[in-house]
Structures are given as C-alpha cells and as structure tokens.
Design a protein around this motif. Structure first.
Motif, short mmCIF file in Angstrom:
data_model
loop_
_atom_site.label_atom_id
_atom_site.label_comp_id
_atom_site.label_asym_id
_atom_site.label_seq_id
_atom_site.Cartn_x
_atom_site.Cartn_y
_atom_site.Cartn_z
N GLY A 67 0.80 -1.20 0.00
CA GLY A 67 0.00 0.00 0.00
C GLY A 67 0.84 1.26 0.00
N LEU A 68 0.16 2.36 0.27
CA LEU A 68 0.76 3.68 0.24
C LEU A 68 0.54 4.37 1.58
CD1 LEU A 68 1.93 6.21 -1.37
CD2 LEU A 68 -0.47 6.73 -1.86
N LEU A 69 1.60 4.94 2.14
CA LEU A 69 1.50 5.76 3.35
C LEU A 69 1.75 7.20 2.92
CD1 LEU A 69 1.14 5.78 6.43
CD2 LEU A 69 3.64 5.62 6.63
N TRP A 70 0.74 8.04 3.11
CA TRP A 70 0.75 9.43 2.61
C TRP A 70 0.66 10.33 3.83
CZ3 TRP A 70 1.31 10.77 -2.43
CH2 TRP A 70 0.91 12.05 -2.85
N GLN A 71 1.77 11.01 4.17
CA GLN A 71 1.82 11.80 5.39
C GLN A 71 1.86 13.29 5.06
OE1 GLN A 71 3.99 9.80 8.82
NE2 GLN A 71 5.17 9.01 7.10
#
Length: 201
Positions: A67-71
């Motif tokens: 997945g993608l971690l978008w901070q």
C-alpha cells in the motif's frame, strides 16, 4: 538502384523502431522493479471558486503489494494509508478518525490511485485508454476514461516520469477542477522506517 536501396534501408529502420517501441507493458515492468519508493510530495488542488490553489506537502512511502503511506505535513498533519481494501486516516495525535467503508465510486478511485503509483498499466487499461509516448528514460502516459464510473469523475489523467520513477500526476476532473501532484527526492528499494512498515501492515 541507389533510390531502391535508400527506401529499403528506411523501411528496415522503421520496422526495427516499431519492434523496439516502448509499450505500456514495458512501462509496467519498469515501474514494478521497485519494491519500495519513498520521498516527498507537493500537491496543488485547483478549485474554480478559489483564486489560488490549495497546497499540501509532505512525505510518502509506497510498498508494492502492500500500500501507500501518505503523510501530509503542511498546512496540517494528517496521515493516510491507502490499500486495495480502502483508506485509513489518522490525525496529528495519532487518533484514527476516518476508516474504511468506501462506496463503489470511492473504492474504484482508491484502486485507480494504487494502480497509478504502482505502475499497474494492465489494471489501468480496464478503465482507461492508454497513450504512452517518449522513451524508457523520459516518458508520459495519458489516460482517457472508458468506463461509466471513471467518465463520471475524470476528463483525463496525465502521468509523467523518468525511468522507474513517477515525477508528476495531473488529475483533470469532470467539473473543471484538477489536482497536480509532484514527487521529489525519491529513493527506490531503500529500507523503510519501522513506523512506516508497521503502518502498512
């Protein structure tokens, strides 16, 4: 005789170029060599009712098949995890305040976003007509919606990249608004920080 030889050489050159053309399948193989990509992003959202775009920036971690971690770090702190099963979101105090449970349209957009950043051109081709131009080192991909769901949302999507890294994504929406994302200081196949690994599990 020289004229015939010239045209024969030209035809052979054209045939060789066609055989070596850079295809969406080639792009997918190139992008999916990266098991992880991490870096910074800058996002501009252009809304018709506003004179200036809404700006956000922060960091991201993309792990293939995870997945993608978008901070988001500016203008406020929000952390989002995007996976095939939906979106989870936390605030600056690490309190989860919005979870999964997306409707059909939102779920389709989540899958689209993952396919875009993950280089899954086979999945994209199910919902868009793809037009790839350029070379493996410097390429651009235009997506034109062909399914009813995507036609309701997007006029089109433009993606540009260098080699195995996406540099820019522009989403042009049906109502005339658009979002531009730029990816900076990217690193591929580097170890992830412990908190990023934990968030993507």
């Amino acid at each position: 005789m020289k004229t015939k030889l010239f045209f024969s050489t030209l035809l052979l050159t054209a045939a060789a170029a066609a055989a070596q053309a850079f295809s969406p399948a080639d792009l997918q193989a190139q992008l999916q060599k990266n098991q992880t990509v991490q870096g910074q992003f800058e996002q501009s959202r252009f809304i018709r009712s506003l004179n200036r775009p809404m700006q956000t920036s922060g960091t991201f971690v993309l792990q293939r098949q995870k997945g993608l971690l978008w901070q988001v770090q500016k203008p406020l702190e929000i952390k989002l995890r995007v996976r095939g099963d939906g979106i989870a979101q936390w605030d600056a105090k690490n309190r989860r305040w919005h979870g999964n449970g997306a409707g059909h349209a939102q779920a389709a957009q989540v899958k689209l976003f993952m396919a875009l950043l993950g280089g899954d051109t086979a999945a994209l081709n199910k919902q868009f007509d793809l037009r790839l131009s350029g070379s493996p080192q410097n390429w651009s991909l235009k997506l034109q919606p062909k399914t009813a769901v995507m036609k309701q949302v997007f006029e089109g999507i433009d993606v540009a990249g260098n080699g195995a890294l996406i540099q820019k994504v522009e989403l042009r929406e049906k109502q005339g608004e658009r979002t531009v994302m730029r990816f900076l200081a990217q690193q591929a196949n580097r170890p992830l920080a412990a908190d990023a690994r934990a968030a993507l599990e």
